[in-house]
Enzyme design. Sequence first.
Site, PDB file in Angstrom:
ATOM      1  N   GLU A 223       7.415   2.286  -6.021  1.00 18.29           N
ATOM      2  CA  GLU A 223       7.521   1.910  -4.601  1.00 18.29           C
ATOM      3  C   GLU A 223       7.522   3.153  -3.728  1.00 18.29           C
ATOM      4  OE1 GLU A 223       7.597  -0.244  -2.322  1.00 18.29           O
ATOM      5  OE2 GLU A 223       8.405  -2.170  -2.970  1.00 18.29           O
TER       6      GLU A 223
ATOM      7  N   ASP B 226       3.365   3.613   6.504  1.00 17.47           N
ATOM      8  CA  ASP B 226       2.649   3.380   7.762  1.00 17.47           C
ATOM      9  C   ASP B 226       3.541   2.943   8.908  1.00 17.47           C
ATOM     10  OD1 ASP B 226       3.150   0.727   6.586  1.00 17.47           O
ATOM     11  OD2 ASP B 226       1.934   0.012   8.248  1.00 17.47           O
TER      12      ASP B 226
ATOM     13  N   LYS C  56      16.659   3.573   1.228  1.00 12.77           N
ATOM     14  CA  LYS C  56      17.578   3.465   2.374  1.00 12.77           C
ATOM     15  C   LYS C  56      18.754   2.594   1.934  1.00 12.77           C
ATOM     16  CE  LYS C  56      13.917   3.185   5.921  1.00 12.77           C
ATOM     17  NZ  LYS C  56      13.425   2.330   7.042  1.00 12.77           N
TER      18      LYS C  56
ATOM     19  N   PHE D 233      13.261   4.880  10.688  1.00 12.45           N
ATOM     20  CA  PHE D 233      11.888   4.520  10.366  1.00 12.45           C
ATOM     21  C   PHE D 233      11.063   5.776  10.104  1.00 12.45           C
ATOM     22  CE2 PHE D 233       7.621   2.917  10.731  1.00 12.45           C
ATOM     23  CZ  PHE D 233       7.734   1.722  10.048  1.00 12.45           C
ATOM     24  N   VAL D 234      10.395   5.788   8.970  1.00 10.60           N
ATOM     25  CA  VAL D 234       9.623   6.969   8.587  1.00 10.60           C
ATOM     26  C   VAL D 234       8.150   6.618   8.337  1.00 10.60           C
ATOM     27  CG1 VAL D 234      11.583   8.249   7.632  1.00 10.60           C
ATOM     28  CG2 VAL D 234      10.320   6.678   6.159  1.00 10.60           C
TER      29      VAL D 234
ATOM     30  N   ASP E 175      13.846  -0.695   1.505  1.00 12.36           N
ATOM     31  CA  ASP E 175      14.609  -0.856   2.742  1.00 12.36           C
ATOM     32  C   ASP E 175      15.682  -1.938   2.517  1.00 12.36           C
ATOM     33  OD1 ASP E 175      15.385  -0.787   5.403  1.00 12.36           O
ATOM     34  OD2 ASP E 175      13.587  -1.773   6.164  1.00 12.36           O
TER      35      ASP E 175
ATOM     36  N   ARG F 203      -0.604   6.808   7.254  1.00 12.66           N
ATOM     37  CA  ARG F 203      -0.373   6.919   5.808  1.00 12.66           C
ATOM     38  C   ARG F 203      -0.876   8.250   5.263  1.00 12.66           C
ATOM     39  NH1 ARG F 203       1.093   1.712   3.919  1.00 12.66           N
ATOM     40  NH2 ARG F 203       0.095  -0.007   5.023  1.00 12.66           N
TER      41      ARG F 203
ATOM     42  N   LYS G 146       0.813  -1.197   0.000  1.00 12.27           N
ATOM     43  CA  LYS G 146       0.000   0.000   0.000  1.00 12.27           C
ATOM     44  C   LYS G 146       0.864   1.273   0.000  1.00 12.27           C
ATOM     45  CE  LYS G 146      -3.282  -2.349   3.071  1.00 12.27           C
ATOM     46  NZ  LYS G 146      -3.749  -2.364   4.482  1.00 12.27           N
ATOM     47  N   GLY G 147       2.144   1.092   0.251  1.00 11.66           N
ATOM     48  CA  GLY G 147       3.032   2.244   0.447  1.00 11.66           C
ATOM     49  C   GLY G 147       3.163   3.190  -0.732  1.00 11.66           C
TER      50      GLY G 147
HETATM   51  P1  IMP Z   1      12.096  -4.153   2.009  1.00  2.96           P
HETATM   52  O1  IMP Z   1      12.884  -4.430   3.265  1.00  2.96           O
HETATM   53  O2  IMP Z   1      12.884  -3.302   1.037  1.00  2.96           O
HETATM   54  O3  IMP Z   1      11.585  -5.436   1.402  1.00  2.96           O
HETATM   55  O4  IMP Z   1      10.842  -3.294   2.444  1.00  2.96           O
HETATM   56  C1  IMP Z   1       9.709  -3.935   2.903  1.00  2.96           C
HETATM   57  C2  IMP Z   1       8.605  -2.985   3.254  1.00  2.96           C
HETATM   58  O5  IMP Z   1       8.844  -2.520   4.567  1.00  2.96           O
HETATM   59  C3  IMP Z   1       8.452  -1.711   2.435  1.00  2.96           C
HETATM   60  O6  IMP Z   1       7.774  -1.884   1.230  1.00  2.96           O
HETATM   61  C4  IMP Z   1       7.623  -0.898   3.413  1.00  2.96           C
HETATM   62  O7  IMP Z   1       6.269  -1.296   3.342  1.00  2.96           O
HETATM   63  C5  IMP Z   1       8.204  -1.307   4.745  1.00  2.96           C
HETATM   64  N1  IMP Z   1       9.142  -0.312   5.256  1.00  2.96           N
HETATM   65  C6  IMP Z   1      10.484  -0.344   5.246  1.00  2.96           C
HETATM   66  N2  IMP Z   1      11.003   0.725   5.855  1.00  2.96           N
HETATM   67  C7  IMP Z   1       9.944   1.471   6.262  1.00  2.96           C
HETATM   68  C8  IMP Z   1       9.826   2.731   6.939  1.00  2.96           C
HETATM   69  O8  IMP Z   1      10.798   3.415   7.318  1.00  2.96           O
HETATM   70  N3  IMP Z   1       8.553   3.155   7.168  1.00  2.96           N
HETATM   71  C9  IMP Z   1       7.448   2.463   6.791  1.00  2.96           C
HETATM   72  N4  IMP Z   1       7.517   1.305   6.143  1.00  2.96           N
HETATM   73  C10 IMP Z   1       8.754   0.806   5.885  1.00  2.96           C
HETATM   74 MG    MG Z   2       4.290  -1.377   6.461  1.00  3.93          MG
END
Ligand code: IMP
Ligand code: MG
Length: 181
Positions: free
Chosen positions: A105, A165, A137, A158-159, A109, A171, A49-50
């Site tokens: 996206e 969210d 990141k 963390f944002v 992260d 959101r 949903k991000g």
């Molecule tokens: P990934 O670690 O790149 O697979 O990220 C997984 C998911 O974690 C992202 O799509 C976001 O939904 C969530 N996420 C990662 N970092 C943050 C943050 O700082 N705030 C909110 N959601 C996050």
């Molecule tokens: Mg999330």
Amino acid sequence: MNLIKEDIRKLPFEILIDQKTISERVAELGSEITADYTGKKLVLLGVLKGCIVFMTDLMREIDLLLEIEFISASSYKTGTKQDSNMTISPVSTLSLAGKHVLIVEGIVDSGDTSVAIIEEIEKMEPASLEMVTLLDKPTSHRNKLDIKYKGFTIGNKFVIGYGLDNTQLYRNLPFIGKVAD
Ligand code: IMP
Ligand code: MG
């Protein structure tokens, strides 16, 4: 916003990127994407949903004929291991063969989600496949990733807000907030 006054006690945060800065950057990304995809059949593929707020703003800054599609990715922890299996859905109803696909996206992260999505979409043989993320990141990446368009690079913090969210909340904040450690 009442939300801020009330919830700041529950989840203290400070503004990291304000609305004006976001909208200026989104406009720049839109212009860049417009220039790069001129004459091509573009599909914006949002990762729920991000992506939601970013995608609706970004698409209005792209001056091209385009389609939009959405997918979601969920990870299930396998046993007690750190590893998780990523499920991407719905993949079967997407028709992306021969199209120029741009994954949208909200934030990258570890990069696990992006890698799993790219793997799935590549199987559909799009004409091209690139990614745009509002936030990246890079110091948290566990995967080698080639992200063509990035709004902002942030540290390992963390944002929330602008689609992102914490426990499904916040959101709707119109800016990016950094949650206090
Ligand atoms: P990934 O670690 O790149 O697979 O990220 C997984 C998911 O974690 C992202 O799509 C976001 O939904 C969530 N996420 C990662 N970092 C943050 C943050 O700082 N705030 C909110 N959601 C996050
Ligand atoms: Mg999330």
